[in-house]
Design an enzyme around this catalytic site. Structure first.
Site, PDB file in Angstrom:
ATOM      1  N   LYS A   1       7.486  36.338 -10.536  1.00 38.80           N
ATOM      2  CA  LYS A   1       6.982  36.816 -11.835  1.00 38.80           C
ATOM      3  C   LYS A   1       5.491  37.096 -11.764  1.00 38.80           C
ATOM      4  CE  LYS A   1       9.559  37.487 -13.541  1.00 38.80           C
ATOM      5  NZ  LYS A   1      10.972  37.684 -13.711  1.00 38.80           N
TER       6      LYS A   1
ATOM      7  N   ASN B   1      19.915  61.500 -11.555  1.00 41.79           N
ATOM      8  CA  ASN B   1      19.523  60.120 -11.276  1.00 41.79           C
ATOM      9  C   ASN B   1      20.387  59.678 -10.094  1.00 41.79           C
ATOM     10  OD1 ASN B   1      19.070  57.378 -11.275  1.00 41.79           O
ATOM     11  ND2 ASN B   1      20.017  56.979 -13.265  1.00 41.79           N
ATOM     12  N   GLY B   2      19.774  59.129  -9.054  1.00 43.69           N
ATOM     13  CA  GLY B   2      20.551  58.668  -7.892  1.00 43.69           C
ATOM     14  C   GLY B   2      19.974  59.232  -6.607  1.00 43.69           C
TER      15      GLY B   2
ATOM     16  N   GLU C   1       4.734  40.215  -9.557  1.00 48.14           N
ATOM     17  CA  GLU C   1       5.176  41.532 -10.022  1.00 48.14           C
ATOM     18  C   GLU C   1       4.331  42.086 -11.156  1.00 48.14           C
ATOM     19  OE1 GLU C   1       9.258  40.131 -12.217  1.00 48.14           O
ATOM     20  OE2 GLU C   1       9.045  42.274 -11.927  1.00 48.14           O
TER      21      GLU C   1
ATOM     22  N   GLU D   1      10.982  31.793  -8.468  1.00 48.13           N
ATOM     23  CA  GLU D   1      10.976  32.712  -9.607  1.00 48.13           C
ATOM     24  C   GLU D   1       9.564  32.855 -10.182  1.00 48.13           C
ATOM     25  OE1 GLU D   1      12.519  34.938 -10.874  1.00 48.13           O
ATOM     26  OE2 GLU D   1      11.809  35.097 -12.939  1.00 48.13           O
TER      27      GLU D   1
ATOM     28  N   LYS E   1      13.267  48.839 -14.151  1.00 45.42           N
ATOM     29  CA  LYS E   1      14.054  47.784 -14.796  1.00 45.42           C
ATOM     30  C   LYS E   1      15.482  47.743 -14.255  1.00 45.42           C
ATOM     31  CE  LYS E   1      14.671  44.541 -17.862  1.00 45.42           C
ATOM     32  NZ  LYS E   1      14.095  43.234 -17.514  1.00 45.42           N
TER      33      LYS E   1
ATOM     34  N   HIS F   1       4.148  22.715   7.380  1.00 43.22           N
ATOM     35  CA  HIS F   1       4.759  23.158   8.646  1.00 43.22           C
ATOM     36  C   HIS F   1       4.278  24.553   9.035  1.00 43.22           C
ATOM     37  CE1 HIS F   1       7.220  19.591   8.870  1.00 43.22           C
ATOM     38  NE2 HIS F   1       7.540  19.768   7.599  1.00 43.22           N
TER      39      HIS F   1
ATOM     40  N   TRP G   1      11.675  58.152 -11.089  1.00 37.96           N
ATOM     41  CA  TRP G   1      11.092  57.089 -10.261  1.00 37.96           C
ATOM     42  C   TRP G   1      11.261  57.589  -8.825  1.00 37.96           C
ATOM     43  CZ3 TRP G   1      12.727  53.457  -6.520  1.00 37.96           C
ATOM     44  CH2 TRP G   1      11.887  52.349  -6.343  1.00 37.96           C
TER      45      TRP G   1
ATOM     46  N   CYS H   1      15.210  56.251 -12.528  1.00 41.36           N
ATOM     47  CA  CYS H   1      15.251  57.501 -13.289  1.00 41.36           C
ATOM     48  C   CYS H   1      16.085  57.344 -14.558  1.00 41.36           C
ATOM     49  CB  CYS H   1      15.883  58.602 -12.459  1.00 41.36           C
ATOM     50  SG  CYS H   1      15.095  58.820 -10.877  1.00 41.36           S
TER      51      CYS H   1
ATOM     52  N   ARG I   1      12.595  51.481 -18.061  1.00 37.09           N
ATOM     53  CA  ARG I   1      13.329  51.454 -16.794  1.00 37.09           C
ATOM     54  C   ARG I   1      12.400  51.668 -15.600  1.00 37.09           C
ATOM     55  NH1 ARG I   1      18.955  52.872 -17.654  1.00 37.09           N
ATOM     56  NH2 ARG I   1      19.020  53.921 -15.655  1.00 37.09           N
TER      57      ARG I   1
HETATM   58  C1  F6R Z   1      12.127  40.799 -11.852  1.00 36.10           C
HETATM   59  C2  F6R Z   1      13.402  41.449 -12.087  1.00 36.10           C
HETATM   60  C3  F6R Z   1      14.163  41.909 -10.906  1.00 36.10           C
HETATM   61  C4  F6R Z   1      15.669  41.938 -11.195  1.00 36.10           C
HETATM   62  C5  F6R Z   1      16.406  42.600 -10.023  1.00 36.10           C
HETATM   63  C6  F6R Z   1      17.905  42.574 -10.252  1.00 36.10           C
HETATM   64  O1  F6R Z   1      11.537  40.356 -13.041  1.00 36.10           O
HETATM   65  O2  F6R Z   1      13.816  41.621 -13.202  1.00 36.10           O
HETATM   66  O3  F6R Z   1      13.876  41.154  -9.776  1.00 36.10           O
HETATM   67  O4  F6R Z   1      16.133  40.637 -11.389  1.00 36.10           O
HETATM   68  O5  F6R Z   1      15.975  43.915  -9.885  1.00 36.10           O
HETATM   69  O6  F6R Z   1      18.233  43.188 -11.442  1.00 36.10           O
HETATM   70  P1  F6R Z   1      19.531  42.812 -12.247  1.00 36.10           P
HETATM   71  O7  F6R Z   1      19.389  41.414 -12.718  1.00 36.10           O
HETATM   72  O8  F6R Z   1      19.558  43.791 -13.388  1.00 36.10           O
HETATM   73  O9  F6R Z   1      20.672  42.988 -11.302  1.00 36.10           O
END
Ligand code: F6R
Length: 604
Positions: free
Chosen positions: A484, A100-101, A487, A480, A599, A503, A74, A2, A27
């Site tokens: 990526k 927010n929260g 997502e 990673e 985000k 395995h 959100w 949010c 976000r």
């Molecule tokens: C994926 C991504 C997330 C963040 C995770 C932690 O591309 O960005 O997996 O890495 O939500 O966020 P931060 O790094 O802001 O603590």
């Protein structure tokens, strides 16, 4: 997650709120709304499910005023509907609030204080504004009612509240969720992050947990919940408006991938002097030196960056490194070593799961270092030390440049500690030179975009699943790379240690299953991974190879310039970022705003 924006004063509130909400879009959200008030007889509340553009299409010229609050939601409690979208109103409609929260005791509050109240939606937020309204009905002043509600509400929150009978004030409070005050000439603002206000002001003021702010056009009065005034200085944000535009790029993600060579060079100039000597804060070096074990706590991509750095940190500092998933460690802290040091890796510096770990670490007296891209963020403020990533704002939900910057920042820290310990590996490692080569390697890969787009089209156009495999650091890059890809393209993808596939998981390989293999390690390890490629190819897999120069063969698909092994995770991840980008683009998806994701993940 949010986002909140609010303004009071001499400006066009509708315009400021809508621009601010657009800046907060990155976000992640699924509905949005604004409340704008000119005078007690003229106010409008507009909400919409979907994008800010949908909200904008509902706003006519009649939505005008100098005070207002806006919100992107959100969904956590209740679906993404207009009833659940913010702002919410009190029973009589007099009070309007955005949040927010997560309010943890909202059901209890409903039972204890709001019997007979008719709530319109299913959110935890609605009870907060009903509660304030009820206390005012009971005879308290608005300020007293807000304070009383804040004493009762438990959980995480950032609130902005308007009394429609007093359009010249916004009441603000926060606990655990991010919120900032922006200061202007004849107007003041409140917002979840500076990016939404940077067009209007560069002067900001922090709000700490359990503080309340009375915001008018000329003043921001900070106090605790008992009314004791608190002095707080303002600061000038370093953000540049041009940093948050996407220029001619179709998506932020591509811009941010392209920025990585510049970020590497920025880190060199930040953490080394012109003679190549490390300039890492000596207090941080000492704190790491004193630790018998380093614990890296993080989530998602940042967690993967921790793994990709583990062996480099251990080799250079001689200190064992353990990784922890923040959402697990916040409540299930394992047995720690005698002298632990916690490193919180977080792009946003606001991740609630990581913050919960930090709260615990602080209570246990454990020294902590936050490595983050956002100065002044919660994790930065609350840790013993901070190292900044200097990557510039990362707007695309999928993290790219923050991941590579985290590994590079950890390299500077490790070398500085290793040198202080007199470790030969650290003294012999010319990090500045090696990181310059990494920047060049990234630049070389970035010239291969057409080739990569073409390979992606052939390999991933219609598939529903895929695998990344690798050994050593390539395994961590595979983790990673698969995060990526899934997502932003919604292809189900797993990152596997190449030797582990046989395995169990190899049973999933069938005709045309895409397997993307990463090879950057020594010749022996590379030979083993090539053996694993044969195993999956023999079972029908469609294999794409990403191989470091020197280990490559003629028919490899993507060749990456060779760099120092400590830093190969940075150069090897670049093609995988582009693979994810093109897979998403070719499927016609919104690369920057994948569904269901946020985000800054500010709820646990
Ligand atoms: C994926 C991504 C997330 C963040 C995770 C932690 O591309 O960005 O997996 O890495 O939500 O966020 P931060 O790094 O802001 O603590």
């Amino acid at each position: 997650m949010c986002g909140i924006v609010g303004v009071v004063g001499n400006r066009n509130a509708t315009d400021i709120l809508m621009q601010g909400l657009e800046k907060l879009e990155y976000r992640g959200y699924d509905s949005a709304g604004i409340y704008v008030i000119d005078n007690p007889d003229n106010s409008r509340l507009i909400k919409s499910v979907g994008r800010i553009a949908d909200l904008r299409s509902k706003i006519g010229i009649d939505v005008a005023g100098a005070t207002g609050i806006g919100h992107t939601r959100w969904a956590t409690h209740g679906q993404a509907t207009e009833e659940n979208a913010h702002p919410h109103t009190s029973a009589t409609g007099r009070f309007i609030l955005v949040h927010n929260g997560v309010i943890e005791n909202y059901l209890q509050i409903k039972e204890d204080f709001l019997a007979g109240h008719d709530l319109k939606g299913q959110t935890d937020t609605e009870i907060a504004v009903h509660l304030v309204g009820q206390f005012v009905e009971d005879g308290l002043s608005v300020l007293e009612a807000f304070k009383k509600a804040l004493h009762i509400i438990e959980g995480s929150y950032a609130f902005a509240l308007i009394d429609s009978q007093d359009p010249e004030t916004i009441y603000v409070a926060k606990n655990k969720s991010p919120l900032l005050i922006g200061l202007g000439e004849g107007y003041n603002m409140v917002c979840s992050d500076a990016m939404a206000m940077i067009r209007e002001t560069s002067q900001f003021m922090e709000i700490h947990d359990k503080e309340l702010v009375i915001l008018t056009k000329d003043q921001a009065l900070v106090s605790d919940y008992d009314g004791h005034p608190i002095e707080r200085d303002s600061y000038t944000a370093e953000l540049d408006l041009s940093d948050i535009g996407k220029g001619t790029y179709p998506f932020y993600m591509l811009k941010e991938i392209d920025e990585q060579p510049t970020v590497m060079r920025k880190l060199i100039s930040t953490y080394a002097d012109e003679q190549g000597q490390m300039t890492v804060d000596p207090a941080i070096i000492k704190s790491v030196q004193e630790a018998d074990r380093i614990y890296i706590l993080a989530a998602g991509t940042s967690y993967n960056a921790g793994f990709a750095s583990k062996s480099m940190i251990e080799t250079l500092t001689d200190t064992p490194v353990e990784l922890g998933i923040a959402s697990e460690w916040g409540y299930n802290m394992p047995l720690l070593s005698k002298k632990p040091m916690f490193i919180l890796l977080s792009q946003s510096g606001e991740t609630a799961d990581s913050r919960q770990v930090l709260v615990k670490a602080n209570a246990m007296g454990i020294p902590s270092l936050t490595i983050t891209n956002v100065p002044g963020s919660t994790l930065s403020r609350e840790a013993s030390y901070t190292m900044l990533l200097h990557a510039g704002p990362e707007i695309a939900v999928a993290s790219t440049k923050a991941y590579t910057a985290q590994i590079a920042a950890l390299a500077f820290l490790s070398k500085a500690v290793g040198e202080a310990n007199g470790k030969k590996e650290a003294l012999d490692f010319d990090l500045v030179h090696e990181l310059s080569l990494v920047a060049q390697s990234i630049e070389a890969t970035l010239t291969e975009k057409d080739l990569i787009a073409d390979k992606v089209e052939k390999l991933l156009a219609t598939t529903r699943n895929a695998f990344y495999i690798g050994r050593g650091n390539d395994y961590y890059v595979a983790m990673e790379a698969s995060l990526k890809l899934k997502e932003i393209s919604y292809i189900q993808c797993e990152g596997f240690a190449a030797g582990e596939l046989k395995h169990g998981t190899i049973s999933l390989i069938e005709d045309d299953t895409p397997v993307l293999a990463l090879i950057s390690s020594s010749e022996v390890v590379a030979a083993h991974t090539r053996g694993n490629i044969q195993e999956v190819a023999a079972r029908g897999a469609n294999v794409l190879t990403v191989v470091e120069e020197g280990l490559h063969k003629e028919d490899d698909d993507i060749v990456v310039n060779q760099v120092h092994p400590y830093l190969s995770s940075i150069s090897m991840v670049i093609p995988t970022q582009l693979i994810a980008y093109y897979a998403s683009l070719q499927r016609g998806l919104d690369v920057d705003k994948p569904r269901n994701l946020a985000k800054a993940v500010t709820v646990e």
